[in-house]
Design a protein around this motif. Sequence first.
Motif, mmCIF file in Angstrom:
data_model
loop_
_atom_site.group_PDB
_atom_site.id
_atom_site.type_symbol
_atom_site.label_atom_id
_atom_site.label_comp_id
_atom_site.label_asym_id
_atom_site.label_seq_id
_atom_site.Cartn_x
_atom_site.Cartn_y
_atom_site.Cartn_z
ATOM 1 N N LEU A 5 3.847 61.604 67.650
ATOM 2 C CA LEU A 5 4.111 61.905 66.247
ATOM 3 C C LEU A 5 5.245 61.018 65.746
ATOM 4 O O LEU A 5 6.332 60.994 66.342
ATOM 5 C CB LEU A 5 4.492 63.384 66.089
ATOM 6 N N ILE A 6 5.003 60.291 64.656
ATOM 7 C CA ILE A 6 6.008 59.436 64.031
ATOM 8 C C ILE A 6 6.514 60.143 62.770
ATOM 9 O O ILE A 6 5.727 60.432 61.865
ATOM 10 C CB ILE A 6 5.419 58.067 63.646
ATOM 11 N N VAL A 7 7.801 60.426 62.716
ATOM 12 C CA VAL A 7 8.391 61.038 61.523
ATOM 13 C C VAL A 7 9.344 60.007 60.923
ATOM 14 O O VAL A 7 10.456 59.810 61.405
ATOM 15 C CB VAL A 7 9.126 62.347 61.861
ATOM 16 N N ILE A 13 7.479 50.841 57.936
ATOM 17 C CA ILE A 13 7.842 51.046 59.344
ATOM 18 C C ILE A 13 6.879 52.026 59.995
ATOM 19 O O ILE A 13 6.396 51.801 61.110
ATOM 20 C CB ILE A 13 9.297 51.545 59.461
ATOM 21 N N ALA A 14 6.581 53.128 59.292
ATOM 22 C CA ALA A 14 5.683 54.141 59.843
ATOM 23 C C ALA A 14 4.298 53.546 60.110
ATOM 24 O O ALA A 14 3.697 53.803 61.164
ATOM 25 C CB ALA A 14 5.575 55.326 58.891
ATOM 26 N N ARG A 15 3.793 52.751 59.178
ATOM 27 C CA ARG A 15 2.465 52.153 59.343
ATOM 28 C C ARG A 15 2.463 51.139 60.474
ATOM 29 O O ARG A 15 1.511 51.081 61.276
ATOM 30 C CB ARG A 15 2.036 51.490 58.033
ATOM 31 N N LEU A 17 4.415 51.112 63.135
ATOM 32 C CA LEU A 17 4.464 51.847 64.400
ATOM 33 C C LEU A 17 3.123 52.503 64.711
ATOM 34 O O LEU A 17 2.661 52.490 65.862
ATOM 35 C CB LEU A 17 5.557 52.916 64.342
ATOM 36 N N GLU A 18 2.495 53.062 63.681
ATOM 37 C CA GLU A 18 1.200 53.707 63.877
ATOM 38 C C GLU A 18 0.171 52.725 64.439
ATOM 39 O O GLU A 18 -0.534 53.020 65.414
ATOM 40 C CB GLU A 18 0.707 54.290 62.559
ATOM 41 N N LEU A 19 0.094 51.540 63.846
ATOM 42 C CA LEU A 19 -0.880 50.542 64.303
ATOM 43 C C LEU A 19 -0.573 50.055 65.713
ATOM 44 O O LEU A 19 -1.481 49.900 66.544
ATOM 45 C CB LEU A 19 -0.899 49.357 63.325
ATOM 46 N N GLU A 20 0.703 49.803 66.000
ATOM 47 C CA GLU A 20 1.084 49.328 67.336
ATOM 48 C C GLU A 20 0.767 50.369 68.408
ATOM 49 O O GLU A 20 0.255 50.040 69.484
ATOM 50 C CB GLU A 20 2.576 48.995 67.363
ATOM 51 N N LEU A 21 1.065 51.619 68.123
ATOM 52 C CA LEU A 21 0.830 52.682 69.111
ATOM 53 C C LEU A 21 -0.660 52.945 69.296
ATOM 54 O O LEU A 21 -1.113 53.205 70.414
ATOM 55 C CB LEU A 21 1.563 53.953 68.690
ATOM 56 N N GLN A 22 -1.409 52.880 68.220
ATOM 57 C CA GLN A 22 -2.859 53.030 68.345
ATOM 58 C C GLN A 22 -3.445 51.892 69.174
ATOM 59 O O GLN A 22 -4.353 52.106 69.991
ATOM 60 C CB GLN A 22 -3.505 53.083 66.967
ATOM 61 N N HIS A 23 -2.903 50.692 68.975
ATOM 62 C CA HIS A 23 -3.347 49.542 69.766
ATOM 63 C C HIS A 23 -3.077 49.745 71.248
ATOM 64 O O HIS A 23 -3.838 49.269 72.101
ATOM 65 C CB HIS A 23 -2.646 48.269 69.276
ATOM 66 N N GLU A 24 -1.995 50.461 71.574
ATOM 67 C CA GLU A 24 -1.649 50.747 72.969
ATOM 68 C C GLU A 24 -2.455 51.910 73.546
ATOM 69 O O GLU A 24 -2.298 52.254 74.705
ATOM 70 C CB GLU A 24 -0.155 51.071 73.080
ATOM 71 N N GLY A 25 -3.291 52.519 72.704
ATOM 72 C CA GLY A 25 -4.157 53.581 73.196
ATOM 73 C C GLY A 25 -3.653 54.992 72.964
ATOM 74 O O GLY A 25 -4.249 55.958 73.465
ATOM 75 N N GLU A 27 -2.848 58.410 70.682
ATOM 76 C CA GLU A 27 -3.309 59.136 69.503
ATOM 77 C C GLU A 27 -2.085 59.390 68.635
ATOM 78 O O GLU A 27 -1.086 59.930 69.118
ATOM 79 C CB GLU A 27 -3.967 60.452 69.913
ATOM 80 N N VAL A 28 -2.159 59.018 67.357
ATOM 81 C CA VAL A 28 -0.955 59.003 66.522
ATOM 82 C C VAL A 28 -1.162 59.799 65.237
ATOM 83 O O VAL A 28 -2.224 59.736 64.614
ATOM 84 C CB VAL A 28 -0.566 57.555 66.152
ATOM 85 N N GLN A 29 -0.134 60.542 64.843
ATOM 86 C CA GLN A 29 -0.040 61.127 63.517
ATOM 87 C C GLN A 29 1.329 60.773 62.943
ATOM 88 O O GLN A 29 2.276 60.506 63.694
ATOM 89 C CB GLN A 29 -0.214 62.647 63.548
#
Length: 226
Positions: A5-7, A13-15, A17-25, A27-29
């Motif tokens: 979870l990214i707050v 910045i949030a977007r 981080l979301e894309l980078e973490l999704q790329h690493e596999g 699940e992101v909210q």
Amino acid sequence: MARILIVEDERKIARFLELELQHEGYEVQTAGDGRTGLDKALSWKPDLMILDLMLPELSGIEVCRRLRHESDLPIIMLTAKDDVSDKVMGLDMGADDYMTKPFAIEELLARIRVGLKKHRASATPVSHVLTAGKLTLDPARYAVSWDGTPVALTKKEFDLLKYLMEHKGQAVTRDALLTDVWGYDYAGDTNVVDVYIRYLRHKIDEPFGVKTIHTIRAVGYMFSYE
């Protein structure tokens, strides 16, 4: 697949981080304010939270404080201020780690891996009790006492004392403490270690008139008491 979870109220910045973490596999909210972030943390039950310090609705510090009443979710706090007092406050409220903006995404990913690994390991706490004279530390109960009198410690204070007691009689460097207690390689801000050593001395050595944590000049610290 681990949930993160990214707050963060800065959308770019949030977007990112979301894309980078999704790329690493992962699940992101995401959440753009502290109140929504707290609600998502309690309902979605992520495996780790990336939490900005300065947020609308509820600050990162307040989110962390409230969350710690309900969960031991690993929290990496982001701060735009390179100030030891801000970092210490975040850690005192229960954050497991912190990063100062701007940061390298590779370092954040490494911190996330460490946070997830440590959390999985702590799910089955070690049951053996550590003792030194009248001082007792019980990892399974997360409890510390002196001759039966409870000693209230924050999570990071407890982890630091546990590490020092496990290495009783050994000189431990500040860098080793940062790596093994804070959970990452960080060749810089050893002031945080010194601050937490003072906290432990204030809560154990001073009230009970003893000396358990010794400063080893030009090296670090050593726990020694019988």
